[in-house]
Design an enzyme around this catalytic site. Structure first.
Site, PDB file in Angstrom:
ATOM      1  N   ARG A 162      81.746  61.766  92.119  1.00  0.00           N
ATOM      2  CA  ARG A 162      82.360  60.346  92.040  1.00  0.00           C
ATOM      3  C   ARG A 162      82.110  59.410  91.899  1.00  0.00           C
ATOM      4  NH1 ARG A 162      85.624  65.336  93.250  1.00  0.00           N
ATOM      5  NH2 ARG A 162      86.934  65.624  91.872  1.00  0.00           N
ATOM      6  N   LYS A 186      87.812  65.454  96.162  1.00  0.00           N
ATOM      7  CA  LYS A 186      89.362  65.044  97.240  1.00  0.00           C
ATOM      8  C   LYS A 186      89.807  66.063  97.161  1.00  0.00           C
ATOM      9  CE  LYS A 186      89.803  63.523  92.152  1.00  0.00           C
ATOM     10  NZ  LYS A 186      90.569  63.617  90.895  1.00  0.00           N
ATOM     11  N   HIS A 255      82.066  57.428  85.426  1.00  0.00           N
ATOM     12  CA  HIS A 255      82.881  58.226  85.129  1.00  0.00           C
ATOM     13  C   HIS A 255      81.892  58.902  83.987  1.00  0.00           C
ATOM     14  CE1 HIS A 255      85.653  61.026  86.187  1.00  0.00           C
ATOM     15  NE2 HIS A 255      85.895  61.629  85.552  1.00  0.00           N
ATOM     16  N   ARG A 258      79.448  60.486  85.105  1.00  0.00           N
ATOM     17  CA  ARG A 258      79.588  61.781  85.215  1.00  0.00           C
ATOM     18  C   ARG A 258      79.582  62.999  83.791  1.00  0.00           C
ATOM     19  NH1 ARG A 258      82.433  64.563  89.779  1.00  0.00           N
ATOM     20  NH2 ARG A 258      84.640  65.817  88.902  1.00  0.00           N
ATOM     21  N   HIS A 281      85.700  70.510  90.672  1.00  0.00           N
ATOM     22  CA  HIS A 281      86.474  70.932  89.998  1.00  0.00           C
ATOM     23  C   HIS A 281      87.254  72.402  90.348  1.00  0.00           C
ATOM     24  CE1 HIS A 281      85.415  68.840  86.186  1.00  0.00           C
ATOM     25  NE2 HIS A 281      86.361  68.178  86.754  1.00  0.00           N
ATOM     26  N   TYR A 290      84.411  70.381  78.585  1.00  0.00           N
ATOM     27  CA  TYR A 290      82.514  69.708  78.387  1.00  0.00           C
ATOM     28  C   TYR A 290      82.281  71.016  77.519  1.00  0.00           C
ATOM     29  CZ  TYR A 290      83.341  66.263  82.408  1.00  0.00           C
ATOM     30  OH  TYR A 290      83.829  65.346  83.098  1.00  0.00           O
TER      31      TYR A 290
END
Length: 311
Positions: A162, A186, A255, A258, A281, A290
């Site tokens: 990110r 995160k 992004h 990414r 994730h 994806y």
């Protein structure tokens, strides 16, 4: 855009216990759940709509009923909120009601929020491999700043970071001999991400030049005065290199790189669980989008190349 007047917290705070409840919930999100400032602000923005509605209807924060919550969501739908916005708002409400229940509130719990229809899946924009190659070649590597920019572009594409993770990446988190990064993402979760020899070569070249910028901190990538690069600075640089590469700048962002990282890995046979781990994730369903991009590209390739594709 300024927030509507009805959503501004009154000078002396929301009545009926709303200010205190929202303040405590904000602390819970930031401290106990470890959410970023942007994510926490998203929750609080959604809940400001609920607070305004509840105060207009004289409903205390800890006494919301199922019928009142349904009426609130219906009112938001009537205002023209998109399905995706309503889904996000419902999620914010469930988290808030869960918190209130943990704190002993006597109102409805998270089960009172009816699950809204699933918003339509939006496939992420991505770049083809030749487009990425053009982007990576855009910086002028005859200059120190060009070497720096080539290095972070290579790393962004090689690792799927990110942009916030890239901006704050410490130099000591890059293990060049092993070909791994250690990233805190995160929820303050750490993950290890491999990267290839292309990124390694340019990072090594940049590290030879980095001391000349007199870094103020430990960030891997710094500006001309030694300051760490911000997300906004990286965005602006990327847009400029997109233009230089002959790409539509509006279609290129950190992004999108990414997304390209994930899609190209799957195109070349990577395991979905491995891609999930590298992207950071928490839920495999987030990564599965994806596979839809991958399948769409495979279908287009089949239709273009297979002699019997037209039936």
């Amino acid at each position: 855009m300024p927030r509507p007047k009805s959503l501004e917290e009154p000078e002396h705070g929301w009545p009926l216990g709303w200010s205190a409840s929202l303040h405590e919930f904000r602390i819970f999100l930031a401290v106990e759940r470890g959410l970023s400032g942007n994510t926490t602000s998203g929750y609080m923005s959604d809940l400001s709509h609920l607070a305004a509605w509840a105060c207009d209807h004289e409903v205390p924060a800890v006494a919301l009923t199922r019928d009142q919550l349904t009426a609130f969501l219906v009112s938001q739908q009537a205002l023209g909120k998109a399905p995706r916005s309503l889904a996000r708002m419902s999620s914010s409400l469930r988290s808030f009601l869960t918190f209130l229940r943990m704190e002993g509130g006597g109102g409805a719990g998270p089960e009172a929020i009816v699950t809204p229809p699933r918003p339509p899946r939006i496939l992420p924009r991505t770049l083809g491999e030749s487009q990425v190659e053009a982007l990576l070649n855009a910086p002028d590597t005859a200059t120190p700043l060009g070497v720096r920019d080539r290095a972070w572009l290579e790393l962004l594409y090689a690792s799927g970071l990110r942009v916030s993770e890239l901006a704050g990446l410490p130099a000591l988190s890059v293990f060049l001999d092993e070909g791994f990064l250690k990233v805190t993402g995160k929820g303050r979760k750490e993950r290890l991400i491999p990267f290839g020899t292309g990124a390694e070569r340019w990072i090594r070249t940049w590290l030879l030049l980095r001391p000349g910028f007199k870094p103020r901190g430990g960030e891997l990538f710094v500006g001309q005065r030694g300051e760490g690069l911000t997300r906004q600075h990286l965005w602006r640089l990327l847009k400029g290199y997109a233009n230089a590469a002959g790409l539509r700048a509006a279609a290129v962002s950190p992004h999108v790189l990414r997304h390209a990282f994930a899609t190209h890995l799957l195109d070349h046979g990577a395991d979905l669980r491995a891609v999930q781990a590298m992207l950071g994730h928490a839920d495999i369903s987030t990564t599965q989008i994806y596979t839809h991009v991958h399948q769409t590209r495979l279908r287009a390739l089949y239709d273009q190349l297979h002699p019997r594709s037209g039936g």
